[in-house]
Design a protein around this motif. Structure first.
Motif, PDB file in Angstrom:
ATOM      1  N   ILE B  65       0.840  -1.203   0.000  1.00 41.23           N
ATOM      2  CA  ILE B  65       0.000   0.000   0.000  1.00 41.23           C
ATOM      3  C   ILE B  65       0.871   1.248   0.000  1.00 41.23           C
ATOM      4  O   ILE B  65       0.597   2.210  -0.727  1.00 41.23           O
ATOM      5  CB  ILE B  65      -0.945  -0.020   1.223  1.00 41.23           C
ATOM      6  CG1 ILE B  65      -1.983  -1.131   1.046  1.00 41.23           C
ATOM      7  CG2 ILE B  65      -1.631   1.320   1.400  1.00 41.23           C
ATOM      8  CD1 ILE B  65      -2.893  -1.316   2.226  1.00 41.23           C
ATOM      9  N   ALA B  66       1.947   1.211   0.808  1.00 47.34           N
ATOM     10  CA  ALA B  66       2.828   2.376   0.873  1.00 47.34           C
ATOM     11  C   ALA B  66       3.397   2.685  -0.499  1.00 47.34           C
ATOM     12  O   ALA B  66       3.487   3.846  -0.907  1.00 47.34           O
ATOM     13  CB  ALA B  66       3.966   2.123   1.868  1.00 47.34           C
ATOM     14  N   LEU B  67       3.780   1.640  -1.226  1.00 54.84           N
ATOM     15  CA  LEU B  67       4.405   1.870  -2.538  1.00 54.84           C
ATOM     16  C   LEU B  67       3.365   2.266  -3.584  1.00 54.84           C
ATOM     17  O   LEU B  67       3.516   3.278  -4.274  1.00 54.84           O
ATOM     18  CB  LEU B  67       5.134   0.604  -2.990  1.00 54.84           C
ATOM     19  CG  LEU B  67       5.767   0.696  -4.379  1.00 54.84           C
ATOM     20  CD1 LEU B  67       6.869   1.737  -4.387  1.00 54.84           C
ATOM     21  CD2 LEU B  67       6.314  -0.642  -4.813  1.00 54.84           C
ATOM     22  N   MET B  68       2.303   1.478  -3.679  1.00 57.10           N
ATOM     23  CA  MET B  68       1.405   1.627  -4.829  1.00 57.10           C
ATOM     24  C   MET B  68       0.265   2.603  -4.584  1.00 57.10           C
ATOM     25  O   MET B  68      -0.373   3.041  -5.528  1.00 57.10           O
ATOM     26  CB  MET B  68       0.811   0.270  -5.233  1.00 57.10           C
ATOM     27  CG  MET B  68       1.825  -0.740  -5.690  1.00 57.10           C
ATOM     28  SD  MET B  68       2.878  -0.185  -7.039  1.00 57.10           S
ATOM     29  CE  MET B  68       1.698   0.017  -8.347  1.00 57.10           C
ATOM     30  N   VAL B  69      -0.029   2.919  -3.312  1.00 57.70           N
ATOM     31  CA  VAL B  69      -1.120   3.854  -3.033  1.00 57.70           C
ATOM     32  C   VAL B  69      -0.568   5.174  -2.508  1.00 57.70           C
ATOM     33  O   VAL B  69      -0.830   6.239  -3.070  1.00 57.70           O
ATOM     34  CB  VAL B  69      -2.131   3.240  -2.050  1.00 57.70           C
ATOM     35  CG1 VAL B  69      -3.223   4.239  -1.743  1.00 57.70           C
ATOM     36  CG2 VAL B  69      -2.716   1.971  -2.628  1.00 57.70           C
ATOM     37  N   MET B  70       0.247   5.086  -1.415  1.00 56.45           N
ATOM     38  CA  MET B  70       0.831   6.318  -0.876  1.00 56.45           C
ATOM     39  C   MET B  70       1.829   6.915  -1.873  1.00 56.45           C
ATOM     40  O   MET B  70       1.858   8.121  -2.088  1.00 56.45           O
ATOM     41  CB  MET B  70       1.560   6.031   0.445  1.00 56.45           C
ATOM     42  CG  MET B  70       0.678   5.465   1.526  1.00 56.45           C
ATOM     43  SD  MET B  70      -0.668   6.575   1.936  1.00 56.45           S
ATOM     44  CE  MET B  70      -1.754   5.479   2.809  1.00 56.45           C
ATOM     45  N   GLY B  71       2.642   6.040  -2.455  1.00 54.58           N
ATOM     46  CA  GLY B  71       3.696   6.522  -3.354  1.00 54.58           C
ATOM     47  C   GLY B  71       3.142   7.243  -4.562  1.00 54.58           C
ATOM     48  O   GLY B  71       3.728   8.207  -5.041  1.00 54.58           O
ATOM     49  N   THR B  72       1.972   6.776  -5.052  1.00 53.93           N
ATOM     50  CA  THR B  72       1.421   7.373  -6.269  1.00 53.93           C
ATOM     51  C   THR B  72       0.353   8.411  -5.958  1.00 53.93           C
ATOM     52  O   THR B  72      -0.405   8.786  -6.853  1.00 53.93           O
ATOM     53  CB  THR B  72       0.812   6.278  -7.164  1.00 53.93           C
ATOM     54  OG1 THR B  72      -0.237   5.647  -6.428  1.00 53.93           O
ATOM     55  CG2 THR B  72       1.827   5.242  -7.554  1.00 53.93           C
ATOM     56  N   ARG B  73       0.305   8.857  -4.684  1.00 59.21           N
ATOM     57  CA  ARG B  73      -0.771   9.745  -4.265  1.00 59.21           C
ATOM     58  C   ARG B  73      -0.777  11.037  -5.086  1.00 59.21           C
ATOM     59  O   ARG B  73      -1.810  11.608  -5.371  1.00 59.21           O
ATOM     60  CB  ARG B  73      -0.605  10.053  -2.781  1.00 59.21           C
ATOM     61  CG  ARG B  73      -1.809  10.648  -2.096  1.00 59.21           C
ATOM     62  CD  ARG B  73      -1.489  10.789  -0.633  1.00 59.21           C
ATOM     63  NE  ARG B  73      -0.083  11.183  -0.491  1.00 59.21           N
ATOM     64  CZ  ARG B  73       0.587  11.115   0.648  1.00 59.21           C
ATOM     65  NH1 ARG B  73       0.024  10.671   1.725  1.00 59.21           N
ATOM     66  NH2 ARG B  73       1.853  11.501   0.703  1.00 59.21           N
ATOM     67  N   GLY B  74       0.429  11.497  -5.458  1.00 53.55           N
ATOM     68  CA  GLY B  74       0.517  12.781  -6.168  1.00 53.55           C
ATOM     69  C   GLY B  74      -0.030  12.720  -7.578  1.00 53.55           C
ATOM     70  O   GLY B  74      -0.399  13.735  -8.138  1.00 53.55           O
ATOM     71  N   ARG B  75      -0.044  11.524  -8.190  1.00 52.00           N
ATOM     72  CA  ARG B  75      -0.474  11.348  -9.588  1.00 52.00           C
ATOM     73  C   ARG B  75       0.238  12.352 -10.490  1.00 52.00           C
ATOM     74  O   ARG B  75      -0.349  12.916 -11.413  1.00 52.00           O
ATOM     75  CB  ARG B  75      -1.981  11.567  -9.741  1.00 52.00           C
ATOM     76  CG  ARG B  75      -2.843  10.518  -9.089  1.00 52.00           C
ATOM     77  CD  ARG B  75      -4.304  10.853  -9.370  1.00 52.00           C
ATOM     78  NE  ARG B  75      -5.213   9.917  -8.775  1.00 52.00           N
ATOM     79  CZ  ARG B  75      -5.620   9.980  -7.534  1.00 52.00           C
ATOM     80  NH1 ARG B  75      -5.164  10.934  -6.745  1.00 52.00           N
ATOM     81  NH2 ARG B  75      -6.464   9.106  -7.064  1.00 52.00           N
ATOM     82  N   VAL B  77       2.705  14.114 -13.191  1.00 53.28           N
ATOM     83  CA  VAL B  77       3.255  13.807 -14.512  1.00 53.28           C
ATOM     84  C   VAL B  77       4.771  13.687 -14.400  1.00 53.28           C
ATOM     85  O   VAL B  77       5.386  12.824 -15.008  1.00 53.28           O
ATOM     86  CB  VAL B  77       2.867  14.906 -15.514  1.00 53.28           C
ATOM     87  CG1 VAL B  77       3.607  14.706 -16.820  1.00 53.28           C
ATOM     88  CG2 VAL B  77       1.378  14.875 -15.767  1.00 53.28           C
ATOM     89  N   ILE B  78       5.359  14.565 -13.578  1.00 54.04           N
ATOM     90  CA  ILE B  78       6.778  14.412 -13.248  1.00 54.04           C
ATOM     91  C   ILE B  78       6.813  13.754 -11.876  1.00 54.04           C
ATOM     92  O   ILE B  78       6.480  14.382 -10.877  1.00 54.04           O
ATOM     93  CB  ILE B  78       7.485  15.773 -13.223  1.00 54.04           C
ATOM     94  CG1 ILE B  78       7.422  16.384 -14.621  1.00 54.04           C
ATOM     95  CG2 ILE B  78       8.918  15.607 -12.779  1.00 54.04           C
ATOM     96  CD1 ILE B  78       7.640  17.856 -14.651  1.00 54.04           C
ATOM     97  N   PRO B  79       7.156  12.458 -11.814  1.00 54.10           N
ATOM     98  CA  PRO B  79       6.911  11.688 -10.594  1.00 54.10           C
ATOM     99  C   PRO B  79       7.877  12.004  -9.464  1.00 54.10           C
ATOM    100  O   PRO B  79       9.008  12.423  -9.705  1.00 54.10           O
ATOM    101  CB  PRO B  79       7.101  10.241 -11.058  1.00 54.10           C
ATOM    102  CG  PRO B  79       8.004  10.339 -12.226  1.00 54.10           C
ATOM    103  CD  PRO B  79       7.738  11.651 -12.882  1.00 54.10           C
ATOM    104  N   SER B  80       7.376  11.771  -8.238  1.00 51.10           N
ATOM    105  CA  SER B  80       8.236  11.815  -7.067  1.00 51.10           C
ATOM    106  C   SER B  80       9.041  10.519  -7.042  1.00 51.10           C
ATOM    107  O   SER B  80       8.867   9.648  -7.876  1.00 51.10           O
ATOM    108  CB  SER B  80       7.390  11.942  -5.802  1.00 51.10           C
ATOM    109  OG  SER B  80       6.535  10.814  -5.726  1.00 51.10           O
TER     110      SER B  80
END
Lengths: 205, 266
Positions: B65-75, B77-80
């Motif tokens: 969840i941390a990787l795939m949900v929290m990590g992608t929270r920003g959505r 275009v230039i990723p964190s």
């Protein structure tokens, strides 16, 4: 009859023997079990089948939860972001292409203006050169005319001077002739002397 | 290869540890770390009992969840950084499924990705000192492998009907050889889940056991324990590699089996 009894007795003995063997085997089994049980404490917990239902149950729960999280949230989000990014990149590339085309157009226009200016400059230069040429020609013609005039004038004066000179020569010759005649003791009429000198000068030589 | 060396080392250390139990300084129990214990109290382990397995499986879920949900929270275009890793994992497995199993395998990508993330997270969580490596248990890896084996087999028959059996009929071989090859293919097909599960479980178990044995030596040798400590360092680095590679291998084999089910013709 007796033989038969002996046979059954023997069979009984045999049965007893197998029982005993069984017992021994059981004991050995038990010992092995004990050894197994003892080894399990330090042996492989992986082979402790009593914990299998527990592990399998929680594993299935875990897999289902991870699957749901991914399918509901994770994967749609990531694929949306990736699609958005590729869309943005495509748009940016198209915009860049457009800008490049505009730049090329501007360059072509600049080149054209430059070429126009160059031809115009050449035209002006040619025209100016032609004008100057006509000016020069005119000036030369005028100068030629002046020179011709001047030279005619000069020729006239030269002729005049020449004529003047001839006359003086004639006079001097006449005087000299008269004096020579006088000096030689002759006397001559002035007209005769001058006629002789004139005829000598004109027809002489 | 490395895995075999590790297993050999583990066995050697295990024997050493067993024979050395009379020596109180060398009381090494490399397998104690794998014992399944109830989280609360000391009762019997029923199927529903929350155990240390439950705890570390739950932490694996949280890691996912941390990787795939929290990590992608920003959505963005230039990723964190986190989103980059999530996208990298997504692209990596998606490309693997597409390349190995074909485009028509993409509907099964979510499950394959689930398996990959679960294994990779569990493997790395297991490398935290004093943690519990769920993937070192054959019960866990066998369920994962059997799920793949059963679903792939069923899928093969559903998609191809009896044509799925052509997987075992090597049409490119001479006719006389085909029945023999069919037997071999059939045996190898049924060995798949065994090798699939034991490869993962064995690697993780062996690595952790070796680490524990080295740690035991380090505790017993006094000043000379610098040597086993360096050993731990080296093996730990290797285990970091193994943690990823085994997840990768498990996933790519899943893709290979899936390809066989979707395209059984040789």
């Amino acid at each position: 009859m007796e033989h038969e009894e002996e046979a059954t007795e023997a069979a009984g003995h045999a049965a007893e023997a197998t029982d005993a063997a069984h017992g021994a085997a059981d004991a050995a089994h038990g010992a092995a079990d004990a050894a197994h049980g003892g080894a399990e404490a330090v042996g492989m917990p992986q082979l402790d089948f009593s914990t299998f239902p527990n592990q399998i149950f929680w594993l299935v729960v875990t897999l289902i939860l991870i699957y749901l999280v991914l399918v509901r949230i994770g994967l749609p989000r990531v694929s949306a972001v990736l699609a958005e990014r590729s869309g943005t990149i495509t748009n940016d590339l198209a915009a860049a292409e457009d800008l490049k085309r505009q730049a090329e157009e501007a360059e072509a226009a600049y080149e054209k203006a430059l070429a126009d200016a160059r031809t115009q400059a050449q035209d002006i230069a040619a025209k100016t050169r032609a004008e100057i040429q006509t000016d020069i020609d005119e000036a030369i013609a005028r100068a030629d005319a002046q020179i011709a005039e001047k030279s005619k004038e000069s020729e006239a004066r030269i002729a005049e001077i020449e004529a003047g000179a001839m006359q003086s020569v004639e006079e001097v010759a006449r005087d000299v002739a008269a004096e020579i005649v006088k000096a030689l003791g002759g006397s001559a009429k002035a007209d005769d002397v001058s006629g002789a000198v004139s005829s000598r000068l004109r027809g002489g030589a | 290869m490395v895995a075999y060396i590790l297993v050999a080392l583990a066995v050697l250390m295990f024997v050493l540890a067993l024979t050395g139990t009379e020596n109180p300084g060398l009381a090494i129990h490399p397998m104690d770390q794998f014992v399944v214990k109830p989280l609360f109290g000391d009762g019997p382990i029923h199927w529903y009992t929350p155990t240390n397995v439950t705890l570390w499986l739950g932490l694996a879920i949280l890691a996912v969840i941390a990787l795939m949900v929290m990590g992608t929270r920003g959505r963005a275009v230039i990723p964190s950084r986190g989103q980059s890793i999530a996208e990298l994992a997504y692209g990596f497995i998606r490309k693997m499924v597409e390349d190995v199993a074909g485009r028509d395998a993409l509907p099964y990508f979510p499950y394959i990705f689930t398996v990959f993330l679960f294994i990779v997270m569990s493997n790395f969580l297991g490398l935290i000192p004093t943690s519990f490596a769920t993937t070192s248990h054959i019960a866990v890896t066998a369920v994962l492998a059997l799920a793949v084996f059963l679903s792939v087999t069923i899928l093969g028959f559903v998609k191809n009907g009896a044509g799925f059996l052509s997987l075992f009929w090597v049409s490119s071989a001479p006719l006389a050889l085909r029945p023999i090859l069919a037997v071999i293919e059939l045996i190898s097909y049924f060995v798949r889940p065994v090798s699939h599960s034991i490869r993962l479980g064995g690697n993780i178990m062996a690595g952790h056991a070796v680490l524990k044995v080295f740690a035991g030596f380090a505790g017993a040798l006094g000043l000379a324990s610098i040597a086993p400590i360096f050993g731990i360092l080296a093996i730990y680095g290797l285990e970091l590699l193994v943690a990823f590679i085994q997840a990768y291998v498990f996933t790519i084999l899943t893709c290979v089996y899936l390809r066989d089910a979707l395209h059984p013709h040789h």
